[in-house]
Scaffold this active site. Structure first.
Site, mmCIF file in Angstrom:
data_model
loop_
_atom_site.group_PDB
_atom_site.id
_atom_site.type_symbol
_atom_site.label_atom_id
_atom_site.label_comp_id
_atom_site.label_asym_id
_atom_site.label_seq_id
_atom_site.Cartn_x
_atom_site.Cartn_y
_atom_site.Cartn_z
ATOM 1 N N ASP A 51 -4.277 -2.237 -112.030
ATOM 2 C CA ASP A 51 -3.855 -1.116 -112.868
ATOM 3 C C ASP A 51 -2.402 -1.355 -113.253
ATOM 4 O O ASP A 51 -1.597 -1.730 -112.408
ATOM 5 C CB ASP A 51 -3.992 0.185 -112.070
ATOM 6 C CG ASP A 51 -4.509 1.319 -112.909
ATOM 7 O OD1 ASP A 51 -3.881 1.588 -113.949
ATOM 8 O OD2 ASP A 51 -5.517 1.944 -112.537
ATOM 9 N N ASP B 144 -2.535 1.883 -118.050
ATOM 10 C CA ASP B 144 -2.472 3.322 -117.862
ATOM 11 C C ASP B 144 -1.650 4.027 -118.946
ATOM 12 O O ASP B 144 -0.552 3.578 -119.274
ATOM 13 C CB ASP B 144 -1.800 3.561 -116.497
ATOM 14 C CG ASP B 144 -1.779 5.021 -116.098
ATOM 15 O OD1 ASP B 144 -2.848 5.531 -115.734
ATOM 16 O OD2 ASP B 144 -0.705 5.639 -116.136
ATOM 17 N N GLU C 52 -6.147 2.638 -121.436
ATOM 18 C CA GLU C 52 -6.441 4.074 -121.411
ATOM 19 C C GLU C 52 -5.703 4.691 -122.589
ATOM 20 O O GLU C 52 -4.487 4.826 -122.565
ATOM 21 C CB GLU C 52 -5.943 4.697 -120.105
ATOM 22 C CG GLU C 52 -6.325 6.168 -120.030
ATOM 23 C CD GLU C 52 -5.486 6.969 -119.031
ATOM 24 O OE1 GLU C 52 -6.024 7.910 -118.451
ATOM 25 O OE2 GLU C 52 -4.294 6.663 -118.854
ATOM 26 N N HIS D 225 -11.896 7.885 -112.101
ATOM 27 C CA HIS D 225 -11.168 8.641 -111.075
ATOM 28 C C HIS D 225 -10.481 9.896 -111.612
ATOM 29 O O HIS D 225 -9.905 10.648 -110.839
ATOM 30 C CB HIS D 225 -10.136 7.720 -110.429
ATOM 31 C CG HIS D 225 -9.055 7.346 -111.395
ATOM 32 N ND1 HIS D 225 -9.285 6.568 -112.508
ATOM 33 C CD2 HIS D 225 -7.741 7.678 -111.453
ATOM 34 C CE1 HIS D 225 -8.159 6.440 -113.194
ATOM 35 N NE2 HIS D 225 -7.205 7.102 -112.568
ATOM 36 N N ASP D 226 -10.479 10.078 -112.930
ATOM 37 C CA ASP D 226 -9.875 11.279 -113.523
ATOM 38 C C ASP D 226 -10.927 12.264 -114.012
ATOM 39 O O ASP D 226 -10.586 13.307 -114.564
ATOM 40 C CB ASP D 226 -9.011 10.892 -114.735
ATOM 41 C CG ASP D 226 -7.781 10.104 -114.352
ATOM 42 O OD1 ASP D 226 -7.260 10.303 -113.237
ATOM 43 O OD2 ASP D 226 -7.330 9.284 -115.184
HETATM 44 C C1 GLC Z 1 -3.686 8.046 -116.048
HETATM 45 C C2 GLC Z 1 -4.386 7.876 -114.736
HETATM 46 C C3 GLC Z 1 -4.248 9.137 -113.949
HETATM 47 C C4 GLC Z 1 -2.775 9.399 -113.718
HETATM 48 C C5 GLC Z 1 -1.986 9.357 -115.031
HETATM 49 C C6 GLC Z 1 -0.522 9.220 -114.772
HETATM 50 O O1 GLC Z 1 -4.243 9.044 -116.817
HETATM 51 O O2 GLC Z 1 -5.714 7.507 -114.935
HETATM 52 O O3 GLC Z 1 -4.940 9.097 -112.740
HETATM 53 O O4 GLC Z 1 -2.616 10.649 -113.126
HETATM 54 O O5 GLC Z 1 -2.331 8.270 -115.843
HETATM 55 O O6 GLC Z 1 -0.209 7.917 -114.397
#
Ligand code: GLC
Ligand code: CA
Length: 558
Positions: free
Chosen positions: A98, A199, A256, A328-329
């Site tokens: 990540d 991310d 993402e 995971h979100d």
């Molecule tokens: C992304 C991650 C999430 C995190 C956020 C801040 O959305 O997937 O889990 O809280 O970034 O890094």
């Protein structure tokens, strides 16, 4: 389209804290991942994305990194990580880390130095600004609630944080800061990573005037992402990033990205795009409430079918999206996308089939392959996630009762997908010999790897057949490069599409309705490649799909 090594691969997301604990501290670890590599290989996985394992105070579960060059001792050591890389490679699997570079932790050395001297060199690694008339510089709301500006005690300055206040945003206008990041990325790639999941990357481009906007909530604030939507130029930063790092290593990158400008799809994931691929979040976005989880709506079948088909159509001819039903979100996909009457193992297999055979790179999230479900918590104290706590508070503030607020968390909490992996029906689901860091879903006695491995009809063994079909010699090219075309959209509650390549055509058809549905087939000679129910046959050009049935048919006479 130029062929790339990652086309046709199947990926798996590991949430390390909840995957497998080998030393009894209740927290999953690197050794735990190593011990389960054969399990993943056997499932048919090629690429493993591991959520952050860098050194971190864990305010946001590792998405707040305090040292990019260190493995957090909770998870193990760098030597163990190197061993993991090696073991994965032996099995012809790639490890994807990540990459959290929109922000770091407030405990990172850079930020500590910046706080000590905001006007100095490191101050410019972040965004420090003076307040306005005793207020923050602008009216942005952070993703986790409250102002996105945090006051620096004893000064007039505030610093910007799109996420928690312990996650200060990094200043991508500072060439030195960028070089430090690029160097770090290359250092990891040199180790032999297959690539990165990137991310929150759309957030790196800021409007340096930090204008305020019309508030969008009763708190007088506006979503910080509003500024990102208004500003242009993220593409230049992303190209710079790619050229300085990923491109040189042919790394696989999956971004993402929310809130991309629609016309930019090609720049993002086209032949020479900023990334190899990015997640398709269109379905997940259907679950967003106007003000939070408490006013979110259940996903309706028609809207879900339409939006996922749209994504497919938009991307073909351009590139590949990464397809998921959860991460995971997000809460568990089987709870979100299946109507209540279909929340059974037939339904789980059906959802898996239509998702994994889409055009794109399938990502399976840990536990999805055994049919893990949302976990009911008795009170807010049982939750750990920072976002859940904030959403609970928001719900109460908007007049919800405690029960209603908790119900919203049950449906949407990020902890639903973060409960420990269920390896067996034994104590603590075989996840740990100690006390797990987060509650284990009590359904582990029925839903677990060990029992499912032994049962040919299990969700797990179905996933194996499904992935094997996708990667089979006969179908690999078709499922990788074949076009996507919606089918039977006039039929209620039928989710169906064709995948075709060089005269070969396959129909994937599923019945999300409560009643059986008859479909006229375009070819009266069809071969069943896969179905989640026994006795699936297509006779004389017609097919009857039972409720929760999915079938994959190859047209033979065409
Ligand atoms: C992304 C991650 C999430 C995190 C956020 C801040 O959305 O997937 O889990 O809280 O970034 O890094
Ligand atoms: Ca451990």
């Amino acid at each position: 389209m130029t062929k790339k090594w990652w086309h046709g691969k199947v990926a798996y997301q590991i949430y390390p804290k909840s995957f497998y604990d080998t030393n009894g501290d209740g927290i999953g670890d690197i050794r735990g991942i190593m011990e389960k590599l054969d399990y993943l290989k056997d499932l048919g996985i090629d690429i493993i994305w591991i959520s952050p394992i860098y050194q971190s105070p864990f305010v946001d579960q590792g998405y707040d990194i305090s040292d990019y060059y260190k493995i957090d001792p909770k998870f193990g050591t760098m030597e163990e990580f190197d061993e993991l890389l090696l073991e994965a490679k032996k099995r012809d699997m790639g490890i994807v880390m990540d990459l959290v570079i929109n922000h770091c932790s407030d405990q990172h050395e850079w930020f500590q130095k910046a706080l000590a001297d905001p006007e100095g060199e490191y101050g410019d690694y972040f965004y420090f600004r003076k307040g306005k008339d005793g207020n923050p510089p602008s009216n942005y709301r952070s993703y986790f609630g409250g102002s996105a500006w945090e006051k620096v005690e004893g000064t007039e300055l505030y610093y910007l944080h799109f996420f928690a206040k312990e996650q200060p945003d990094l200043n991508w206008n500072n060439p030195k800061m960028k070089q430090e990041l690029f160097q770090m990325i290359n250092w990891w790639l040199e180790k032999g990573l297959a690539g990165f999941r990137i991310d929150a990357i759309i957030n790196i481009k800021k409007d340096l005037d930090f204008p305020s906007y019309e508030p969008d909530g009763p708190d007088g604030l506006v979503r910080a992402i509003k500024m990102v939507e208004e500003v242009d130029g993220v593409g230049e930063l992303l190209e710079e990033l790619k050229e300085a790092t990923f491109e040189k290593y042919q790394a696989f990158t999956v971004a993402e990205v929310f809130n991309m400008k629609e016309e930019e799809l090609e720049e993002f994931v086209g032949e020479n795009g900023h990334f190899s691929t990015m997640f398709d979040f269109s379905a997940h976005m259907l679950t967003f409430g106007k003000h939070g989880w408490y006013d979110a709506k259940e996903v309706e079948f028609d809207a879900w079918r339409e939006i996922t088909f749209e994504s497919q159509k938009k991307c073909q001819g351009i590139g590949f999206l990464a397809n998921i039903i959860e991460n995971h979100d997000e809460p568990r996909g089987v709870n979100t996308y299946l109507p209540s009457y279909a929340q059974n193992t037939d339904g789980f297999k059906m959802l898996a089939t239509v998702n994994i055979l889409l055009r794109g790179i399938p990502f399976i999230y840990q536990g999805q392959e055994i049919g893990m479900q949302n976990c009911r918590m008795e009170s807010i104290e049982e939750y750990d996630d920072i976002d859940t706590k904030n959403q609970y508070k928001t719900a109460l503030e908007s007049g919800c009762s405690k029960e209603e607020a908790l119900e919203a968390c049950y449906k949407y909490s990020r902890d639903n997908a973060r409960t420990p992996m269920q390896w067996s029906g034994k104590e603590q689901a075989g996840f740990t010999t100690g006390k797990p860091w987060l509650k284990i879903n009590p359904n582990y006695t029925q839903v677990n790897v060990e029992d499912e491995l032994a049962d040919q009809e299990s969700v797990l063994n179905y996933y194996k057949r499904l992935i094997a079909l996708r990667k089979s010699e006969e179908c690999k090219e078709l499922f990788t490069y074949g076009s996507f075309e919606p089918a039977y959209v006039d039929k209620e509650k039928i989710y169906a599409y064709y995948r075709s390549l060089n005269g070969k055509r396959v129909l994937v058809a599923a019945n999300f309705g409560k009643d059986a549905m008859e479909l006229e087939l375009a070819d009266d000679n069809c071969k069943v490649l896969l179905s989640n129910m026994d006795g699936a046959e297509a006779f004389g050009g017609r097919l009857v799909l039972k409720p929760c049935q999915v079938i994959v048919l190859e047209e033979v006479s065409k």
